[in-house]
Design a protein around this motif. Sequence first.
Motif, PDB file in Angstrom:
ATOM      1  N   TYR A  26       0.843  -1.195   0.000  1.00 21.71           N
ATOM      2  CA  TYR A  26       0.000   0.000   0.000  1.00 21.71           C
ATOM      3  C   TYR A  26       0.875   1.241   0.000  1.00 21.71           C
ATOM      4  O   TYR A  26       2.043   1.205   0.404  1.00 21.71           O
ATOM      5  N   ILE A  37      -3.938   5.942   3.564  1.00 21.83           N
ATOM      6  CA  ILE A  37      -3.573   4.968   2.538  1.00 21.83           C
ATOM      7  C   ILE A  37      -4.274   5.403   1.256  1.00 21.83           C
ATOM      8  O   ILE A  37      -5.495   5.581   1.229  1.00 21.83           O
ATOM      9  N   VAL A  40      -3.739   0.454  -2.804  1.00 20.64           N
ATOM     10  CA  VAL A  40      -3.433  -0.884  -2.292  1.00 20.64           C
ATOM     11  C   VAL A  40      -3.365  -1.852  -3.468  1.00 20.64           C
ATOM     12  O   VAL A  40      -4.199  -1.798  -4.368  1.00 20.64           O
ATOM     13  N   LEU A  96      -8.330  -1.924   3.041  1.00 16.18           N
ATOM     14  CA  LEU A  96      -7.201  -1.104   3.497  1.00 16.18           C
ATOM     15  C   LEU A  96      -7.363   0.362   3.113  1.00 16.18           C
ATOM     16  O   LEU A  96      -6.962   1.241   3.883  1.00 16.18           O
ATOM     17  N   ALA A 112      -3.265  -1.233   9.168  1.00 17.19           N
ATOM     18  CA  ALA A 112      -3.257  -2.005   7.921  1.00 17.19           C
ATOM     19  C   ALA A 112      -2.892  -3.468   8.195  1.00 17.19           C
ATOM     20  O   ALA A 112      -3.546  -4.379   7.667  1.00 17.19           O
TER      21      ALA A 112
END
Length: 148
Positions: A26, A37, A40, A96, A112
């Motif tokens: 990520y 984030i 991913v 995520l 995560a």
Amino acid sequence: MDNTSPIFTFGEVRHGTVNWKIKYYYKRERIDGICSITAVKTKVNVIYHVPKIAKNYKSPKGTRQVFQRYYEILKTYLKKHAEIAVEAADEIEKELVKIKPLNNCELIKTDAKRVAKSILVKYKKKNKDYEIRTYEGFLEGVRVAKLL
């Protein structure tokens, strides 16, 4: 096949297995002190262990055709295990990016790992449940007796 299979699980002979591993990557980004984030990706590695008749093996008439039918049934069954791995990877990618942005990038990393691990545990259980529900493929036709 029971006499020649090199595959054993808990002392039981198996005619085929699937092993899968998922890696996830990520990208974190910090904007105005807030870390999140932003992307991913997952990589699914699937290894099949299946029987094979040696090309130079002299077999009785019809053996290769019977074996090929069994092999196709086994392969179809094992592909369902691989599909479970792909489902897990898809869920990791979706979940995520939903992790709440924080002012600490290390906490994002911890979150995560926690989320990915919980998804992997869930899908490993789903994989095992599939084994139990199908009596290790018996209900899906993975049985030598069906060939004869």
